[in-house]
Design an enzyme around this catalytic site. Structure first.
Site, PDB file in Angstrom:
ATOM      1  N   LEU A   1     113.384 -50.597 -20.767  1.00 24.62           N
ATOM      2  CA  LEU A   1     114.221 -51.142 -19.701  1.00 24.62           C
ATOM      3  C   LEU A   1     114.648 -50.087 -18.688  1.00 24.62           C
ATOM      4  O   LEU A   1     115.276 -50.431 -17.681  1.00 24.62           O
ATOM      5  CB  LEU A   1     115.453 -51.835 -20.305  1.00 24.62           C
ATOM      6  CG  LEU A   1     115.120 -53.126 -21.076  1.00 24.62           C
ATOM      7  CD1 LEU A   1     116.381 -53.739 -21.664  1.00 24.62           C
ATOM      8  CD2 LEU A   1     114.419 -54.137 -20.179  1.00 24.62           C
ATOM      9  N   ARG A   2     114.373 -48.835 -18.989  1.00 21.68           N
ATOM     10  CA  ARG A   2     114.540 -47.730 -18.024  1.00 21.68           C
ATOM     11  C   ARG A   2     115.969 -47.437 -17.597  1.00 21.68           C
ATOM     12  O   ARG A   2     116.187 -46.557 -16.755  1.00 21.68           O
ATOM     13  CB  ARG A   2     113.715 -47.990 -16.759  1.00 21.68           C
ATOM     14  CG  ARG A   2     112.246 -48.270 -16.980  1.00 21.68           C
ATOM     15  CD  ARG A   2     111.527 -47.101 -17.566  1.00 21.68           C
ATOM     16  NE  ARG A   2     110.082 -47.293 -17.582  1.00 21.68           N
ATOM     17  CZ  ARG A   2     109.269 -46.751 -18.464  1.00 21.68           C
ATOM     18  NH1 ARG A   2     109.750 -45.978 -19.439  1.00 21.68           N
ATOM     19  NH2 ARG A   2     107.971 -46.957 -18.397  1.00 21.68           N
TER      20      ARG A   2
ATOM     21  N   ASP B   1     105.125 -53.669 -25.177  1.00 18.75           N
ATOM     22  CA  ASP B   1     105.261 -52.295 -24.666  1.00 18.75           C
ATOM     23  C   ASP B   1     105.434 -52.321 -23.147  1.00 18.75           C
ATOM     24  O   ASP B   1     104.821 -51.546 -22.406  1.00 18.75           O
ATOM     25  CB  ASP B   1     104.066 -51.413 -25.052  1.00 18.75           C
ATOM     26  CG  ASP B   1     104.359 -49.929 -24.862  1.00 18.75           C
ATOM     27  OD1 ASP B   1     103.438 -49.110 -25.046  1.00 18.75           O
ATOM     28  OD2 ASP B   1     105.504 -49.577 -24.499  1.00 18.75           O
TER      29      ASP B   1
ATOM     30  N   ASN C   1     113.807 -43.997 -24.571  1.00 22.22           N
ATOM     31  CA  ASN C   1     113.375 -42.887 -23.700  1.00 22.22           C
ATOM     32  C   ASN C   1     113.897 -43.032 -22.277  1.00 22.22           C
ATOM     33  O   ASN C   1     113.155 -43.039 -21.298  1.00 22.22           O
ATOM     34  CB  ASN C   1     111.846 -42.719 -23.724  1.00 22.22           C
ATOM     35  CG  ASN C   1     111.092 -43.959 -23.276  1.00 22.22           C
ATOM     36  OD1 ASN C   1     111.600 -45.072 -23.350  1.00 22.22           O
ATOM     37  ND2 ASN C   1     109.871 -43.752 -22.797  1.00 22.22           N
TER      38      ASN C   1
ATOM     39  N   HIS D   1     109.270 -54.406 -28.299  1.00 24.20           N
ATOM     40  CA  HIS D   1     108.910 -53.107 -27.739  1.00 24.20           C
ATOM     41  C   HIS D   1     108.920 -53.190 -26.223  1.00 24.20           C
ATOM     42  O   HIS D   1     107.925 -53.517 -25.576  1.00 24.20           O
ATOM     43  CB  HIS D   1     107.522 -52.696 -28.261  1.00 24.20           C
ATOM     44  CG  HIS D   1     107.161 -51.276 -27.946  1.00 24.20           C
ATOM     45  ND1 HIS D   1     106.403 -50.496 -28.790  1.00 24.20           N
ATOM     46  CD2 HIS D   1     107.457 -50.476 -26.888  1.00 24.20           C
ATOM     47  CE1 HIS D   1     106.231 -49.292 -28.262  1.00 24.20           C
ATOM     48  NE2 HIS D   1     106.871 -49.266 -27.112  1.00 24.20           N
TER      49      HIS D   1
ATOM     50  N   HIS E   1     102.225 -50.314 -31.214  1.00 23.23           N
ATOM     51  CA  HIS E   1     100.981 -50.408 -30.433  1.00 23.23           C
ATOM     52  C   HIS E   1      99.741 -49.843 -31.126  1.00 23.23           C
ATOM     53  O   HIS E   1      99.101 -48.909 -30.650  1.00 23.23           O
ATOM     54  CB  HIS E   1     101.140 -49.807 -29.031  1.00 23.23           C
ATOM     55  CG  HIS E   1     101.841 -48.476 -28.973  1.00 23.23           C
ATOM     56  ND1 HIS E   1     101.449 -47.372 -29.721  1.00 23.23           N
ATOM     57  CD2 HIS E   1     102.901 -48.081 -28.254  1.00 23.23           C
ATOM     58  CE1 HIS E   1     102.246 -46.375 -29.436  1.00 23.23           C
ATOM     59  NE2 HIS E   1     103.135 -46.765 -28.557  1.00 23.23           N
TER      60      HIS E   1
ATOM     61  N   ASN F   1      99.178 -45.589 -22.562  1.00 22.42           N
ATOM     62  CA  ASN F   1      99.066 -44.840 -23.804  1.00 22.42           C
ATOM     63  C   ASN F   1      99.631 -45.657 -24.941  1.00 22.42           C
ATOM     64  O   ASN F   1     100.819 -45.995 -24.894  1.00 22.42           O
ATOM     65  CB  ASN F   1      99.826 -43.513 -23.697  1.00 22.42           C
ATOM     66  CG  ASN F   1      99.474 -42.568 -24.838  1.00 22.42           C
ATOM     67  OD1 ASN F   1      98.502 -42.777 -25.556  1.00 22.42           O
ATOM     68  ND2 ASN F   1     100.250 -41.520 -24.994  1.00 22.42           N
TER      69      ASN F   1
ATOM     70  N   HIS G   1     105.557 -44.067 -32.563  1.00 22.69           N
ATOM     71  CA  HIS G   1     104.452 -43.896 -31.620  1.00 22.69           C
ATOM     72  C   HIS G   1     103.610 -42.822 -32.272  1.00 22.69           C
ATOM     73  O   HIS G   1     103.879 -41.632 -32.124  1.00 22.69           O
ATOM     74  CB  HIS G   1     105.022 -43.455 -30.263  1.00 22.69           C
ATOM     75  CG  HIS G   1     103.981 -43.032 -29.280  1.00 22.69           C
ATOM     76  ND1 HIS G   1     103.680 -43.758 -28.162  1.00 22.69           N
ATOM     77  CD2 HIS G   1     103.171 -41.948 -29.225  1.00 22.69           C
ATOM     78  CE1 HIS G   1     102.736 -43.138 -27.466  1.00 22.69           C
ATOM     79  NE2 HIS G   1     102.408 -42.036 -28.104  1.00 22.69           N
TER      80      HIS G   1
ATOM     81  N   GLY H   1     101.337 -46.645 -18.400  1.00 17.39           N
ATOM     82  CA  GLY H   1     102.132 -47.822 -18.745  1.00 17.39           C
ATOM     83  C   GLY H   1     101.732 -49.080 -18.006  1.00 17.39           C
ATOM     84  O   GLY H   1     101.282 -49.044 -16.862  1.00 17.39           O
TER      85      GLY H   1
END
Lengths: 309, 196, 438
Positions: free
Chosen positions: C69-70, C313, C100, C66, C238, C286, C185, C332
């Site tokens: 890497l953006r 995460d 995401n 999890h 998570h 979160n 999630h 985050g």
């Protein structure tokens, strides 16, 4: 000599009783300045105090400004509606700008809890929390303690009931911390949807029924109910709240006969408090305002009057 | 400069320059001088400067009452807010209350303090009085004048002139605070105690 | 290319046993394991690189399933290349990255983009996770089949719940055709709306709006029931509360197959830190940091196997995203470089969970969830992904030295014990003594 051990006044939960009592004692000495024909002492001459009110307020902001001016400090004020904040400048950049202008002290009110802690990390200036989100309003807590102590002579052992929307009230939180540290017994009363969790862990009893909470109270402290609580689904209507929780003469008579009636203002007359008691003999609501100026003068003196480290 | 509250460590009493009787006689004389100089007690008021000026003013009030049979109003002045040395002190002095519950207009004020030294306390007291009203005149009564003035201030009534060195501290002890009446000279001793 | 890892303490999560010996790797696979591995394998004349693991623990390469890497879209926070380097420093040989991004990984072309990018620039294995719904909007299922063929390892709308139950149901059913898990999630969006921290005694004290445990647990219960209905492969991301774990255990008692993971911060930090740290936004995450009882339940869940996987995460955010008032800060915490030392220090060395369990949670267990048959075990035939760990080394976490682009960790400055001293991917040593060596 006693002193304030910290750079800022951010929360009563983080202060110890000795510091709070020093502020109250100093306020006691400064109180008479407000009654003088010439309301001025030169103590803070040359210090600059900026009030930065990200959330609108007339009474607290004016109280701070008067306190500063009585002590001969220079003041400037920023209100959110006209500030660059609306244009999108971050709090961080606004703070650094104020510091660059030489502010010795920033008094801030902001809608986000913890924002004064954030500000305090950014600037060397002293920071006074004039209300951050729903976290605390320490100067209000202190002026309430001052007012009660003035009338009752002491705080420990008093039974104090806070009525209303405690969940969203930073005033209630500061009062709870300050008064319990001073040895008072604080309880809260209001509808279940407006009371926070975990109060029992800090020694505060919660009541759903006002009639159970009030008997034996030395102080009845009424909180303002904001209209938007209804729109957020926490209450069916203001009318229902008033019917069940409005502090009126009948309910106030359940408390001790010499009980004090207090409210941080501004009032919603007829919603959380009736005009009869608000203007009645037990009400200290107007006196709280004067206490507020004295307490704020004391805080400004204690934070700014000495050497800057 | 107001007296530094020297820690008891490293301070020794060098000499007692006034004992109880001497203090009593000095106050008696000062009271007479005040009445004589002002041709009576009309429009007179005593204002004691915190802290030790206050019991001294109270005693003068008592003595004047004995002599003239009249009550002279008395006020209490805390000059902390008017000090010129606040921003250079690390620890702030405690502000105590000021209580002058009568008008100062047309009044001849007798400021009362225990020791006159640099004159800065009196300068602050003058500013404080001016913020409270407009006295007709201000006179100064002190128990001890120890010299070393830094401002052009002088006392009208003096209990005793005591030449001192700057290393010395002139300490006025009064029943109301210290359980005895005396004026002693203390000096910073060999322990090298520091003055805050 | 032959690599001989010599003389280490070898931990095979399948058995939980630790034995002393060597690991011989050739051409990307493990060929022999044991006290004299070099001798047991046929010599093919290739040069042998030797990695001395004396006194060190040798485990299968750690897997973090999890990670954010953006890239594409938020490269200022992290990139595939930098995230991979951070993974290598942290001892991870395989990471699964969440969709995401911007644009979202919701079609085969985006999955292929990540795989190609990783092939060129990432020094560890990067497995893309596709989204469940198009653009993460929660309205229409994304092209799951196409993404599987492009190499997606699983599906998730992470960051958001799939709050429409009918869509979640269909996604579970659809993804099960390809034997791929849906990684959820789980969060009821209205209960969690505007929440800044855990709803409890401390949220009242600190004046921040709280998110109740029920927001997570209620949605987990729904997801588990849908897994029961569809027999789909469900994995809960998570998990953070005792209530959530109860819901999972209840579903399991009904025969539902569901796996779950927990983050290092939910095993160590509590909600009180939010105020105690002076509203440090590195505590904002979160699901939020929870109460002491929840943390204890997570530790116990890991210990007894109810929680199978530890996953970080890893959620990088830039300085400006975090250096604002608490309510406005992004959620985050990064984790690739802090997971191993924090887990070893605060669970293993603290005596709360044994080493074999913890290592299994970071190797074999995530490999099973993701269906990676040649990873997560120390055995001949497995991929030559290895992590060499010095269990005793004490050091202090210095976020300024992180390989990640971001610095948002509440563990900055913590004294820890335990360190990945070497990372091996496909038989190549890619990290040694904190330095990338490829």
């Amino acid at each position: 000599m006693a002193s304030i051990k910290r750079k800022d006044i951010l929360s009563l939960r983080e202060m110890d009783l000795a510091e709070m009592e020093l502020i109250l004692d100093t306020a006691e000495s400064l109180r008479e300045i407000i009654d003088r024909p010439i309301k001025k002492v030169p103590t803070l001459r040359g210090k600059s105090i900026i009030t930065f009110f990200h959330e609108a307020s007339t009474r607290t902001r004016t109280s701070f400004e008067m306190a500063a001016k009585y002590m001969s400090a220079d003041t400037a004020s920023i209100a959110a509606s006209t500030s660059a904040l609306v244009k999108g400048e971050s709090l961080k950049d606004t703070a650094l700008t104020l510091q660059a202008m030489g502010a010795d002290c920033i008094v801030m009110r902001h809608g986000v809890s913890g924002s004064c802690h954030f500000l305090s990390r950014l600037v060397d200036a002293k920071v006074i929390n004039a209300g951050d989100g729903t976290h605390e309003h320490p100067t209000q807590g202190l002026l309430d303690m001052y007012t009660i102590r003035k009338h009752k002579g002491h705080l420990d052992g008093l039974k104090i009931v806070i009525v209303g929307d405690v969940l969203h009230s930073r005033v209630a939180r500061s009062d709870i911390w300050g008064l319990t540290k001073a040895g008072a017994e604080v309880s809260i009363a209001g509808p279940a949807t407006l009371l926070p969790e975990g109060m029992r862990e800090v020694g505060v009893k919660s009541h759903i029924h006002l009639e159970e909470a009030l008997p034996g109270a030395d102080v009845v402290y009424v909180l303002r109910l904001q209209r938007e609580r209804q729109s957020k689904g926490l209450l069916p209507s203001l009318r229902e709240y008033a019917r069940l929780y409005c502090v009126n003469a009948r309910r106030l008579s359940l408390a001790k006969p010499d009980a004090l009636l207090m409210h941080p203002g501004p009032m919603n007359r007829g919603v959380e408090i009736s005009s009869e008691v608000a203007d009645g003999a037990q009400s200290l609501i107007v006196e709280q305002v004067t206490s507020g100026v004295a307490v704020r003068m004391a805080i400004l003196y204690l934070l700014l009057g000495g050497a800057s480290e | 400069m107001p007296e530094a509250e020297v820690s008891k460590l490293g301070v020794e009493v060098k000499a007692t320059i006034m004992d109880r009787e001497a203090v009593r006689r000095a106050l008696f004389r000062i009271a007479h001088e005040i009445i004589e100089h002002n041709q009576g007690v009309d429009n007179l008021a005593l204002v004691g400067i915190r802290r030790r000026g206050v019991p001294l003013a109270a005693r003068l009030k008592e003595i004047i009452k004995e002599i003239e049979g009249r009550d002279v109003p008395m006020g209490i002045l805390d000059i902390t807010l008017y000090r010129d040395d606040l921003s250079s002190r690390l620890e702030q002095p405690l502000v105590r209350s000021t209580a002058v519950p009568f008008t100062l207009d047309e009044i001849k004020v007798i400021l009362v303090d225990d020791v006159l030294y640099t004159g800065r306390t009196i300068r602050a007291a003058l500013d404080a009085l001016m913020d409270l009203g407009r006295p007709q005149s201000i006179q100064l009564a002190v128990l001890v004048d120890r010299g070393h003035r830094e401002l052009p201030i002088r006392a009208d009534y003096v209990g005793k002139n005591v030449p001192t060195s700057r290393r010395e501290v002139v300490a006025v002890r009064l029943d109301e605070f210290d359980g005895e009446d005396a004026v002693v000279i203390e000096e910073y001793g060999v322990l090298g105690g520091e003055v805050s | 290319m032959t690599l001989l890892v010599k003389n280490g303490w070898l931990l095979d999560p399948a058995s939980g046993q630790i034995t002393q010996g060597d690991v011989l790797c050739r051409d990307g696979s493990i060929v022999a394991i044991g006290p004299d591995a070099a001798a047991t394998a046929p010599d093919c004349g290739a040069p042998v690189e030797v990695l001395d693991a004396a006194g060190m623990l040798v485990t299968p390469g750690l897997i973090d399933m999890h990670v954010h890497l953006r890239e594409p879209g938020f490269e200022y926070k992290e990139e595939i290349a930098t995230g991979a380097r951070a993974a290598a420093i942290g001892g991870f040989t395989t990471i699964a990255c969440m969709p995401n991004t911007s644009p979202v990984l919701d079609n085969a072309a985006m999955i292929a983009f990540v795989r190609d990018r990783a092939a060129q620039q990432a020094i560890v294995n990067v497995l893309p996770i596709g989204s469940v719904t198009k653009n993460l909007a929660g309205n229409e299922m994304a092209e799951i089949g196409d993404m599987v063929q492009a190499g997606a390892i699983g599906f998730s709308d992470d960051g958001k719940p799939v709050w429409n139950g009918e869509i979640m149901r269909n996604a579970l059913l659809y993804a099960s055709m390809y034997d791929r898990p849906i990684l959820t999630h789980s969060e009821e969006p209205y209960l969690a709306e505007d929440g800044q921290m855990h709803l409890g005694a401390w949220s009242g004290v600190f004046g921040l709006r709280g998110i109740p445990a029920a927001a997570e647990a209620a949605m987990i219960a729904r997801d588990c029931m849908l897994a029961e209905l569809t027999k789909g492969k469900l994995h809960i991301c998570h998990v953070s509360t005792e209530l959530s774990l109860s819901a999972i255990n209840w579903a399991r008692s009904r025969g539902v197959e569901v796996t779950c993971e927990v983050t290092p911060h939910h095993l160590v930090l509590t909600d009180k830190l939010v105020g105690d740290s002076g509203y440090d936004t590195n505590t904002k995450v979160n699901p939020p940091l929870r109460a002491t009882t929840d943390v204890a339940a997570m530790v116990e869940g890991l210990r007894c196997g109810a929680i199978e996987v530890i996953a970080s995460d890893h959620a990088p955010h830039s300085f400006d995203d975090k250096d604002v008032e608490y309510n406005y800060a992004a959620n985050g915490i990064i984790g690739l470089e802090t997971t191993l030392p924090i887990i070893l220090t605060h669970l293993v060395h603290a005596g709360k969970v044994d080493l074999a369990t913890v290592i299994r949670a970071m190797t074999l267990a995530p490999a099973k969830v993701l269906g990676l048959e040649r990873k997560g075990r120390l055995a001949p035939g497995m991929d030559a992904d290895l992590t060499v760990i010095d269990l005793d080394a004490t050091w202090r976490i210095d976020s300024a030295k992180f390989a990640s682009k971001s610095r948002n960790t509440p563990f900055a400055g913590w004294e820890v014990q335990g360190l990945a001293v070497a990372t091996v991917v496909a038989g190549r040593v890619i990290q040694r003594a904190g330095q990338i060596c490829v």
